[in-house]
Design a protein around this motif. Structure first.
Motif, PDB file in Angstrom:
ATOM      1  N   VAL A 429       1.503  -1.261  -0.009  1.00  0.00           N
ATOM      2  CA  VAL A 429      -0.126   0.143  -0.100  1.00  0.00           C
ATOM      3  C   VAL A 429       1.218   1.526   0.047  1.00  0.00           C
ATOM      4  CG1 VAL A 429      -1.117  -1.160   1.433  1.00  0.00           C
ATOM      5  CG2 VAL A 429      -0.228   0.222   2.693  1.00  0.00           C
ATOM      6  N   THR A 433      -1.784   5.078   3.314  1.00  0.00           N
ATOM      7  CA  THR A 433      -2.594   4.576   3.914  1.00  0.00           C
ATOM      8  C   THR A 433      -2.054   3.725   5.003  1.00  0.00           C
ATOM      9  OG1 THR A 433      -2.826   4.394   1.436  1.00  0.00           O
ATOM     10  CG2 THR A 433      -3.718   2.062   3.102  1.00  0.00           C
ATOM     11  N   ARG A 474      -7.106  -1.024   0.486  1.00  0.00           N
ATOM     12  CA  ARG A 474      -6.145  -0.920  -0.953  1.00  0.00           C
ATOM     13  C   ARG A 474      -7.039  -2.171  -2.440  1.00  0.00           C
ATOM     14  NH1 ARG A 474      -2.330  -4.629   0.006  1.00  0.00           N
ATOM     15  NH2 ARG A 474      -3.510  -6.653  -0.901  1.00  0.00           N
ATOM     16  N   ARG A 477      -9.824   1.239  -2.610  1.00  0.00           N
ATOM     17  CA  ARG A 477      -9.335   2.552  -3.691  1.00  0.00           C
ATOM     18  C   ARG A 477      -9.875   2.958  -5.334  1.00  0.00           C
ATOM     19  NH1 ARG A 477      -2.717   2.462  -3.877  1.00  0.00           N
ATOM     20  NH2 ARG A 477      -3.055   0.525  -5.678  1.00  0.00           N
TER      21      ARG A 477
END
Length: 495
Positions: A429, A433, A474, A477
């Protein structure tokens, strides 16, 4: 002015003449001239000056040397051994009490003659020079100056070491004790500030009048000498040219003295003392009301502050207990008060870095090299003891002074710690994050201060809940919008 020398220098600086006896072919003559040191000393210590009659102040000693009698005359006797002393015998220039005070002050200024004397005022920034006495051995403390400009004072008791070869007694820096004692003095003087300001105005207006009166007295004596020289010249036989020429020269010399004194007197009369302007008067009264501001004013000399302190304080007994200075202040008049002053620990001084900065470097040195530490300190607003920014060499100097080991490459890995970027790579990541995971409490981490690196345990990255949280963020996103051929295309990426 607290000393005979300062009075002597004032008379010389102001060009104020005093009478002195000269011895010549004419006998004893009174001559007005600028005084020497002994003239001032003899006036101040003579009982006649204070209106007293004294006899037998000096004596003689008789001894036998090599079978012959030896007489030594003129040695000074103690006052109790004088044959006659009659105070208030005639009108004096000052009271007997003031004369006694002057004698005590002169004796107190004699360095080395009396272990209880404070000594005369000396140059230097140390405020309490001559006033401190060791509470452990009873000796006077002395001042040693050091530093770049030689104005950093340090009080030390080395009488035992110098006289008996023993160990030094006590020693401490002068900055804190001078500052705290100045606050004590200001606190007691504050109610008298306005009165002191008014007294300063009166002294200023009286100074010119006093000097003019002194010149008038000198002029009166000089005119008498001129008349006397003229009478001597008139009485001489004109045919005796050798004597007549000498008397004419003396007459001309005394006329020159009269002309100089008349010129000086005209100048003092033509330019009377200028009174304070309204602005100066207001400023003086403001300083009188705010004595602390007057004390710290840039125009106040260290000697002036020392005179003020000595006017109030007779002696200060100091003891060192751990990191504290225990003071017993003996004020003039017999009062005593106690004061505690914090003492610097060994190695501390006024330019030392703050303790929190040292603690921060102690932790950062386990995570990064000196150059990176300097960047962190600068970003967090930390400065050196002198207010400068941090560099690699300054961080290295701080570590060496505080015995902090340098960062060793790989020691974080040995402790099982990773940085923010390393944690992001391990979890696949972005660093932002990882920050959100830390903020939400999903990943344990610590940061010593703002700008310092995050400390993350590598073992925490292997926890299933941390991996699931990273994977969820992730996948959530959104795809970035990419502009392609002036149109928005969410399915293709321009290459």
């Amino acid at each position: 002015m607290q000393s005979v020398r300062q009075v002597h220098l004032w008379f010389r600086h102001e060009r104020v003449p005093l009478p002195a006896l000269t011895y010549g072919a004419e006998g004893h003559l009174v001559e007005w001239k600028l005084p020497v040191y002994n003239t001032i000393l003899h006036i101040l210590t003579n009982p006649i000056y204070a209106g007293a009659y004294a006899f037998g102040r000096t004596g003689s000693r008789i001894s036998i040397e090599a079978g012959r009698k030896k007489v030594v005359r003129g040695f000074k006797r103690e006052r109790k051994d004088w044959e006659v002393l009659i105070p208030n015998h005639h009108e004096g220039y000052l009271s007997w009490a003031d004369h006694e005070r002057n004698l005590g002050l002169i004796a107190d200024n004699a360095n080395g003659k009396n272990p209880m004397s404070r000594g005369a005022l000396r140059r230097g920034e140390a405020l309490l020079a001559g006033l401190l006495r060791c509470g452990h051995c009873g000796r006077k403390l002395h001042v040693a100056y050091s530093g770049k400009d030689g104005n950093t004072g340090r009080y030390n008791c080395r009488g035992g070491a110098n006289n008996h070869g023993g160990d030094p007694c006590i020693s401490f820096g002068g900055m804190r004790i001078d500052r705290d004692m100045a606050a004590e003095v200001i606190e007691r003087l504050q109610p008298l500030g306005i009165e002191a300001a008014l007294a300063a105005r009166a002294t200023r207006s009286r100074a010119n009048e006093d000097k003019r009166a002194q010149v008038e007295l000198a002029l009166e004596q000089a005119r008498y000498e001129v008349g006397r020289a003229r009478r001597q010249y008139d009485a001489v036989d004109p045919d005796n040219r050798l004597v007549a020429a000498e008397l004419e020269k003396r007459w001309n010399d005394r006329l020159a003295v009269v002309r100089n004194l008349e010129t000086e007197l005209e100048g003092l009369t033509a330019s009377p003392a200028v009174d304070l302007t309204p602005a100066d008067r207001e400023r003086l009264m403001t300083l009188g009301a705010d004595l602390e501001r007057a004390w710290s004013s840039a125009g106040v000399l260290p000697e002036t502050r020392k005179r003020i302190v000595r006017t109030l304080i007779d002696e200060i007994v100091v003891r060192v207990e751990d990191n504290t200075l225990d003071l017993v202040i003996r004020w003039h008049g017999g009062d005593h008060s106690a004061l505690k002053v914090k003492k610097n620990r060994s190695g501390q001084h006024r330019w030392s870095a703050a303790g929190e900065t040292v603690d921060l470097v102690r932790v950062l040195a386990r995570q990064m090299p000196d150059k990176a530490i300097a960047s962190v300190l600068n970003r967090s607003g930390k400065t050196t003891g002198r207010g400068n920014g941090w560099t690699k060499s300054r961080v290295c100097s701080l570590r060496s002074h505080n015995e902090i080991a340098a960062y060793r490459e790989g020691e974080r890995r040995d402790r099982g710690e990773v940085t923010l970027d390393e944690a992001a790579a391990a979890l696949s990541v972005s660093p932002s994050t990882v920050r959100r995971l830390i903020k939400d409490g999903q990943l344990a981490a610590s940061q010593l201060c703002k700008g310092a690196p995050w400390i993350i345990k590598a073992a925490d990255l292997e926890r299933p809940d941390v991996k699931r949280a990273a994977t969820a963020r992730r996948l959530r996103r959104p795809r970035p919008a990419i502009r392609y051929k002036n149109n928005w295309n969410y399915n293709e990426i321009e290459r």
